[in-house]
Design a protein around this motif. Sequence first.
Motif, PDB file in Angstrom:
ATOM      1  N   ARG A   1       0.849  -1.190   0.000  1.00 57.28           N
ATOM      2  CA  ARG A   1       0.000   0.000   0.000  1.00 57.28           C
ATOM      3  C   ARG A   1       0.880   1.233   0.000  1.00 57.28           C
ATOM      4  O   ARG A   1       1.979   1.234   0.577  1.00 57.28           O
ATOM      5  N   ALA A   2       0.402   2.282  -0.659  1.00 59.20           N
ATOM      6  CA  ALA A   2       1.207   3.502  -0.813  1.00 59.20           C
ATOM      7  C   ALA A   2       0.361   4.718  -0.417  1.00 59.20           C
ATOM      8  O   ALA A   2      -0.004   5.541  -1.271  1.00 59.20           O
ATOM      9  N   PRO A   3       0.049   4.866   0.861  1.00 54.95           N
ATOM     10  CA  PRO A   3      -0.841   5.962   1.286  1.00 54.95           C
ATOM     11  C   PRO A   3      -0.245   7.345   1.117  1.00 54.95           C
ATOM     12  O   PRO A   3      -0.975   8.339   1.129  1.00 54.95           O
ATOM     13  N   THR A   4       1.081   7.443   0.974  1.00 54.53           N
ATOM     14  CA  THR A   4       1.701   8.767   0.866  1.00 54.53           C
ATOM     15  C   THR A   4       1.786   9.267  -0.574  1.00 54.53           C
ATOM     16  O   THR A   4       2.317  10.353  -0.814  1.00 54.53           O
ATOM     17  N   VAL A   5       1.286   8.505  -1.533  1.00 59.02           N
ATOM     18  CA  VAL A   5       1.317   8.935  -2.932  1.00 59.02           C
ATOM     19  C   VAL A   5       0.180   9.941  -3.128  1.00 59.02           C
ATOM     20  O   VAL A   5      -0.855   9.655  -3.745  1.00 59.02           O
ATOM     21  N   ALA A   6       0.359  11.134  -2.609  1.00 59.92           N
ATOM     22  CA  ALA A   6      -0.688  12.154  -2.630  1.00 59.92           C
ATOM     23  C   ALA A   6      -0.131  13.462  -2.079  1.00 59.92           C
ATOM     24  O   ALA A   6       0.979  13.519  -1.555  1.00 59.92           O
ATOM     25  N   TYR A   7      -0.917  14.515  -2.229  1.00 64.40           N
ATOM     26  CA  TYR A   7      -0.642  15.816  -1.639  1.00 64.40           C
ATOM     27  C   TYR A   7       0.768  16.324  -1.974  1.00 64.40           C
ATOM     28  O   TYR A   7       1.169  16.326  -3.131  1.00 64.40           O
ATOM     29  N   ASP A   8       1.520  16.718  -0.935  1.00 62.73           N
ATOM     30  CA  ASP A   8       2.837  17.325  -1.163  1.00 62.73           C
ATOM     31  C   ASP A   8       3.980  16.326  -1.010  1.00 62.73           C
ATOM     32  O   ASP A   8       5.126  16.731  -0.777  1.00 62.73           O
ATOM     33  N   THR A   9       3.697  15.044  -1.177  1.00 64.33           N
ATOM     34  CA  THR A   9       4.775  14.073  -1.269  1.00 64.33           C
ATOM     35  C   THR A   9       5.519  14.291  -2.583  1.00 64.33           C
ATOM     36  O   THR A   9       4.877  14.391  -3.635  1.00 64.33           O
ATOM     37  N   PRO A  10       6.853  14.386  -2.561  1.00 55.86           N
ATOM     38  CA  PRO A  10       7.586  14.532  -3.819  1.00 55.86           C
ATOM     39  C   PRO A  10       7.281  13.376  -4.762  1.00 55.86           C
ATOM     40  O   PRO A  10       7.225  12.212  -4.353  1.00 55.86           O
ATOM     41  N   ASP A  11       7.052  13.705  -6.009  1.00 55.11           N
ATOM     42  CA  ASP A  11       6.638  12.747  -7.035  1.00 55.11           C
ATOM     43  C   ASP A  11       7.848  11.927  -7.474  1.00 55.11           C
ATOM     44  O   ASP A  11       8.679  12.391  -8.247  1.00 55.11           O
ATOM     45  N   PHE A  12       7.932  10.677  -7.008  1.00 55.58           N
ATOM     46  CA  PHE A  12       9.096   9.850  -7.345  1.00 55.58           C
ATOM     47  C   PHE A  12       9.120   9.460  -8.814  1.00 55.58           C
ATOM     48  O   PHE A  12      10.159   9.105  -9.348  1.00 55.58           O
ATOM     49  N   VAL A  13       7.972   9.539  -9.499  1.00 51.36           N
ATOM     50  CA  VAL A  13       7.945   9.256 -10.935  1.00 51.36           C
ATOM     51  C   VAL A  13       8.697  10.338 -11.711  1.00 51.36           C
ATOM     52  O   VAL A  13       9.192  10.108 -12.807  1.00 51.36           O
ATOM     53  N   ALA A  14       8.797  11.528 -11.115  1.00 47.05           N
ATOM     54  CA  ALA A  14       9.519  12.648 -11.713  1.00 47.05           C
ATOM     55  C   ALA A  14      10.767  12.986 -10.911  1.00 47.05           C
ATOM     56  O   ALA A  14      11.203  14.141 -10.882  1.00 47.05           O
ATOM     57  N   SER A  15      11.340  11.984 -10.264  1.00 53.63           N
ATOM     58  CA  SER A  15      12.559  12.168  -9.454  1.00 53.63           C
ATOM     59  C   SER A  15      12.392  13.239  -8.378  1.00 53.63           C
ATOM     60  O   SER A  15      13.353  13.921  -8.013  1.00 53.63           O
ATOM     61  N   GLY A  16      11.179  13.407  -7.893  1.00 52.24           N
ATOM     62  CA  GLY A  16      10.927  14.344  -6.804  1.00 52.24           C
ATOM     63  C   GLY A  16      10.919  15.805  -7.199  1.00 52.24           C
ATOM     64  O   GLY A  16      10.923  16.683  -6.335  1.00 52.24           O
ATOM     65  N   ALA A  17      10.870  16.105  -8.505  1.00 50.91           N
ATOM     66  CA  ALA A  17      10.956  17.499  -8.958  1.00 50.91           C
ATOM     67  C   ALA A  17       9.660  18.273  -8.788  1.00 50.91           C
ATOM     68  O   ALA A  17       9.642  19.490  -8.951  1.00 50.91           O
ATOM     69  N   ASN A  18       8.570  17.587  -8.486  1.00 48.20           N
ATOM     70  CA  ASN A  18       7.292  18.244  -8.226  1.00 48.20           C
ATOM     71  C   ASN A  18       6.551  17.436  -7.173  1.00 48.20           C
ATOM     72  O   ASN A  18       6.991  16.354  -6.763  1.00 48.20           O
ATOM     73  N   TYR A  19       5.418  17.949  -6.724  1.00 44.75           N
ATOM     74  CA  TYR A  19       4.588  17.232  -5.765  1.00 44.75           C
ATOM     75  C   TYR A  19       3.499  16.451  -6.502  1.00 44.75           C
ATOM     76  O   TYR A  19       3.081  16.826  -7.598  1.00 44.75           O
ATOM     77  N   PHE A  20       3.013  15.389  -5.854  1.00 47.17           N
ATOM     78  CA  PHE A  20       2.005  14.566  -6.516  1.00 47.17           C
ATOM     79  C   PHE A  20       0.745  15.355  -6.856  1.00 47.17           C
ATOM     80  O   PHE A  20       0.121  15.127  -7.902  1.00 47.17           O
ATOM     81  N   ASP A  21       0.340  16.295  -6.003  1.00 49.25           N
ATOM     82  CA  ASP A  21      -0.904  17.000  -6.297  1.00 49.25           C
ATOM     83  C   ASP A  21      -0.726  18.141  -7.304  1.00 49.25           C
ATOM     84  O   ASP A  21      -1.682  18.872  -7.581  1.00 49.25           O
ATOM     85  N   GLU A  22       0.466  18.279  -7.879  1.00 51.07           N
ATOM     86  CA  GLU A  22       0.663  19.256  -8.965  1.00 51.07           C
ATOM     87  C   GLU A  22       0.473  18.618 -10.343  1.00 51.07           C
ATOM     88  O   GLU A  22       0.492  19.329 -11.355  1.00 51.07           O
ATOM     89  N   VAL A  23       0.303  17.311 -10.385  1.00 45.22           N
ATOM     90  CA  VAL A  23       0.091  16.622 -11.663  1.00 45.22           C
ATOM     91  C   VAL A  23      -1.248  17.066 -12.257  1.00 45.22           C
ATOM     92  O   VAL A  23      -2.244  17.195 -11.550  1.00 45.22           O
ATOM     93  N   MET A  24      -1.269  17.328 -13.570  1.00 49.41           N
ATOM     94  CA  MET A  24      -2.469  17.770 -14.291  1.00 49.41           C
ATOM     95  C   MET A  24      -3.080  19.039 -13.685  1.00 49.41           C
ATOM     96  O   MET A  24      -4.289  19.233 -13.683  1.00 49.41           O
TER      97      MET A  24
END
Length: 450
Positions: free
Chosen positions: A267-290
Amino acid sequence: MHKKTAIYLALTAILMGANSAQAAVSAQEAAALKTTLNPLGGEMAGNQDGSIPAWSPTPAVSASTDKVGDIPAKLFTDEKPLLQITAANMAEHAERLSEGTRALLKKFPSFRIDVYPTHRTGVASQQVYDNTLRNATECKTTEAGLSLSGCYGGIPFPIPQNGTEAIWNHLLRVENPALDVASFKNVILTADGNRVVATENDMTMQYPYYYAGGSAEKWSGEYFLMRFATIAPPFKAGESLVFRDSINVSQSRQAWQYLVGQRRVRRAPTVAYDTPDFVASGANYFDEVMGLMGHIDRFDWKLVGKREMYVPYNTNEVVTASLDEAYGEHHLNPDKVRWELHRVWEVEATVASGKRHAVPKRTYYLDEDSWATLLMDGYDSEGKLWRTTQTTPFILPQVPQLALKPAHIFNLQANTMSTTVSLNGATYRVVKPYPETYFTGDAVAAEGVR
């Protein structure tokens, strides 16, 4: 003072005092969606000088026959920019520029805005229009605006009474029931001007809220299902992520991640909000997508008003270009990005009492016709501009739809830009919905061990 049309002034007088209202609008108010407002809630009329035209249910879209996947590669090929805005002349146009756009013009001499004639391509199917009209009188917010009821298959609040309703419109904007995107990339432009592909991925996105034949009574409340697998770089190849977003705050996001090294799903409960987006090497936050992705419970939302702004719009050319054509050193290639003058709703987000977020204040600019977030400015704890996002919405005339996927997120302090869901070199296709069991941790586990 920002320019506003006469109809907006009339609406504002009614709406701005109702920031905590939870009820739907009356049938009499909803009738405006057949007269002064278009079926998705935008003003039917153009602006006073005609630079924003009247909305049409069948906008004239001149699209090339060349396609990248299902996306026409070019639009309005005979048109030339009406004006170019640079740091040298931006003061003349400041009223129609966001603070983030002005900051980019000041920071990067190579950044400019080419403004083209405005085309209001935010349209949808008759079924979506009918559902939106019904939503106007039946869709309600619950749990202090953090959950919804009575909504389905259209814009939930085409006549928004507060910022919470407006931002729900972005999250439940018009979408195809299912999409496949092969080989999308997350791209980073570094401070020294290098371009790095952080990851390359295959992705399926599904929108149960827009299933044909559904209803508010049948709908589970899950509006966005997503599953992707990383295919590059080699050390990350095989990693998978799946999540399910809901309108119910008690189960706002369920997420699972498969890690090749561990050969298990967790389970990955932290994949949200202001967690650094590991898919983008942490260059943005998950809730900045789209522009904004995920639940809205970390913020209080204020509907500031409506204004005319220069925004990226009808940007098929840049989203279908090659990486080399689409990107400069610090930003997208200005030759490829189409900007237009549109009316947008301004929504201000401030971190809610008892909550925390790395970006405690944000300003969102939502297209009046499609409700997509077009621009976002983010501020640090001292109130200084820190981040700014540009999205690049593109037309799918065959649907019809103004679609939103890539977001370009600038960190103005670090001088970097991160593009999430870059379609450059990708294949974007409208497909039939998958069984919903495809978007589960068990399905990811079964595929991961093969």
